[in-house]
Scaffold this motif. Structure first.
Motif, mmCIF file in Angstrom:
data_model
loop_
_atom_site.group_PDB
_atom_site.id
_atom_site.type_symbol
_atom_site.label_atom_id
_atom_site.label_comp_id
_atom_site.label_asym_id
_atom_site.label_seq_id
_atom_site.Cartn_x
_atom_site.Cartn_y
_atom_site.Cartn_z
ATOM 1 N N ARG A 76 10.216 -8.452 5.136
ATOM 2 C CA ARG A 76 11.296 -7.549 4.715
ATOM 3 C C ARG A 76 11.974 -8.055 3.453
ATOM 4 N NH1 ARG A 76 16.973 -7.817 7.711
ATOM 5 N NH2 ARG A 76 16.880 -9.732 6.442
ATOM 6 N N ASP A 77 12.273 -9.348 3.398
ATOM 7 C CA ASP A 77 13.001 -9.892 2.262
ATOM 8 C C ASP A 77 12.127 -10.024 1.025
ATOM 9 O OD1 ASP A 77 15.145 -9.898 3.926
ATOM 10 O OD2 ASP A 77 15.330 -12.068 4.095
ATOM 11 N N TYR A 78 10.831 -10.288 1.223
ATOM 12 C CA TYR A 78 9.901 -10.233 0.093
ATOM 13 C C TYR A 78 9.993 -8.856 -0.571
ATOM 14 C CZ TYR A 78 6.675 -14.309 0.259
ATOM 15 O OH TYR A 78 6.083 -15.546 0.151
ATOM 16 N N ALA A 122 8.056 1.721 4.437
ATOM 17 C CA ALA A 122 6.980 0.882 3.913
ATOM 18 C C ALA A 122 6.514 -0.155 4.932
ATOM 19 C CB ALA A 122 7.431 0.188 2.633
ATOM 20 N N LEU A 123 7.448 -0.722 5.692
ATOM 21 C CA LEU A 123 7.106 -1.774 6.645
ATOM 22 C C LEU A 123 7.139 -1.299 8.085
ATOM 23 C CD1 LEU A 123 9.034 -4.759 5.032
ATOM 24 C CD2 LEU A 123 6.571 -4.374 5.028
ATOM 25 N N ARG A 124 7.386 0.007 8.271
ATOM 26 C CA ARG A 124 7.432 0.605 9.605
ATOM 27 C C ARG A 124 8.442 -0.121 10.496
ATOM 28 N NH1 ARG A 124 1.445 1.212 11.727
ATOM 29 N NH2 ARG A 124 1.233 -0.894 10.912
ATOM 30 N N ALA A 156 0.839 -1.199 0.000
ATOM 31 C CA ALA A 156 0.000 0.000 0.000
ATOM 32 C C ALA A 156 0.872 1.247 0.000
ATOM 33 C CB ALA A 156 -0.931 -0.007 1.214
ATOM 34 N N PHE A 157 1.930 1.224 0.789
ATOM 35 C CA PHE A 157 2.856 2.364 0.826
ATOM 36 C C PHE A 157 3.532 2.537 -0.538
ATOM 37 C CE2 PHE A 157 6.747 4.647 1.699
ATOM 38 C CZ PHE A 157 6.365 5.594 2.635
#
Length: 327
Positions: free
Chosen positions: A184-186, A221-223, A118-119
């Protein structure tokens, strides 16, 4: 970054910022297609892919063929016999079963990827969201990316203490092989494909700035915090902060920053015994850490969108405009 339920999104290089409410980002969990589970069921039954299976997973079969089996297409006659032989190896078969058991529930990963994509969609409106899968490669290909397809090899995320890892990986590498690093790795794999490195890979500054851009985007993006993004311990992060000026000064004085030298540059982005300043207690990925510091300073002094950041390919300009000088 997140503040009181808001994501901070910068606009142009004017110093002005705007916030986008968390609940307007259109966040929905990403559905991860369980190719790993479906393929395992076929292998255990000794079956070949049915037309229905090929319809659902044809793209993943092709990617598995060329990336893991070195077979150009899953339509080749030798594809299925090779695949059956590959996954028949007893150690790999046990690894496969352990991976499926560990990832029986994947809701936290799907939710994290929903926020991350979404980000990305907000920052890069033209970016398409890939179909997301899981696979098991036998420590072969960790991330697969091809034609709006993204897959992660879950046998690399069974926990740092997983017995089989002790034979194949350094302790520092094993720390990042836990389920909490899967999202994170995705996303990192997708970003590396969407924004491939275009500089001179042998020049330390260019590699630093590129890695810094990717890390900064992952963090927002993942905070995550920087320590999570890098996979550092608190002690390793503290070492970097305490020795930042000293190490940067040494890099400049030894002319490592600009001199094209693959043998000197690559270890800055690796774990293992050959990492720079290891004798002084430095962690791995030191080049990525410095890259993040430079990019953080650059964005603070010249706020703008991530699209603008990734469109700027001049690493020296980013370093100069960041006014980065930690000593």
């Amino acid at each position: 970054m997140l503040t009181m339920g808001l994501w901070l999104v910068t606009t142009a290089c004017s110093g002005q910022e705007r916030t986008v409410p968390h609940d307007t980002m259109g966040i929905q969990p990403v559905e991860i297609h369980r190719f790993d589970r479906a393929l395992y069921d076929l292998i255990m039954r000794g079956d070949t892919a049915s037309p229905q299976f090929r319809t659902e997973y044809g793209a993943m079969l092709d990617v598995t063929g060329w990336a893991i089996l070195n077979v150009r297409s899953s339509a080749q006659e030798d594809f299925w016999p090779k695949l059956q032989r590959y996954y028949a190896e007893p150690t790999l078969r046990q690894l496969y079963a352990d991976a499926l058991a560990a990832f029986d529930s994947i809701a936290p990963i799907e939710e994290a990827l929903g926020e991350g994509f979404a980000f990305l969609r907000h920052e890069f409106p033209a970016m398409t969201r890939p179909a997301v899968y899981m696979h098991v490669s036998g420590f072969n290909q960790n991330v697969l990316v091809a034609d709006s397809l993204l897959s992660l090899s879950i046998d690399k995320y069974l926990g740092a203490d997983y017995s089989l890892y002790q034979t194949f990986f350094y302790p520092d590498q094993r720390r990042g092989m836990s389920p909490e690093y899967a999202a994170r790795d995705y996303l990192r794999g997708w970003l590396l494909a969407e924004f491939p490195f275009e500089g001179n890979a042998h020049v330390l500054l260019e590699r630093m700035v590129y890695e810094g851009k990717v890390l900064a985007l992952l963090i927002d993006a993942l905070r995550l915090d920087p320590r999570q993004a890098l996979g550092y311990t608190e002690e390793e992060m503290a070492w970097c902060e305490a020795h930042e000026g000293q190490v940067w000064k040494t890099i400049l004085e030894t002319r490592r920053l600009y001199t094209p030298d693959q043998m000197a540059t690559d270890p800055f982005f690796e774990w293992g015994l050959n990492r720079p300043f290891a004798d002084q207690g430095a962690p791995g990925l030191l080049g990525a850490w410095f890259g993040l510091r430079i990019v953080e300073r650059y964005r603070a002094l010249c706020p703008g969108s991530y699209q603008t950041l990734f469109d700027e390919h001049d690493a020296q300009r980013i370093l100069t405009d960041s006014k980065y000088k930690p000593f």
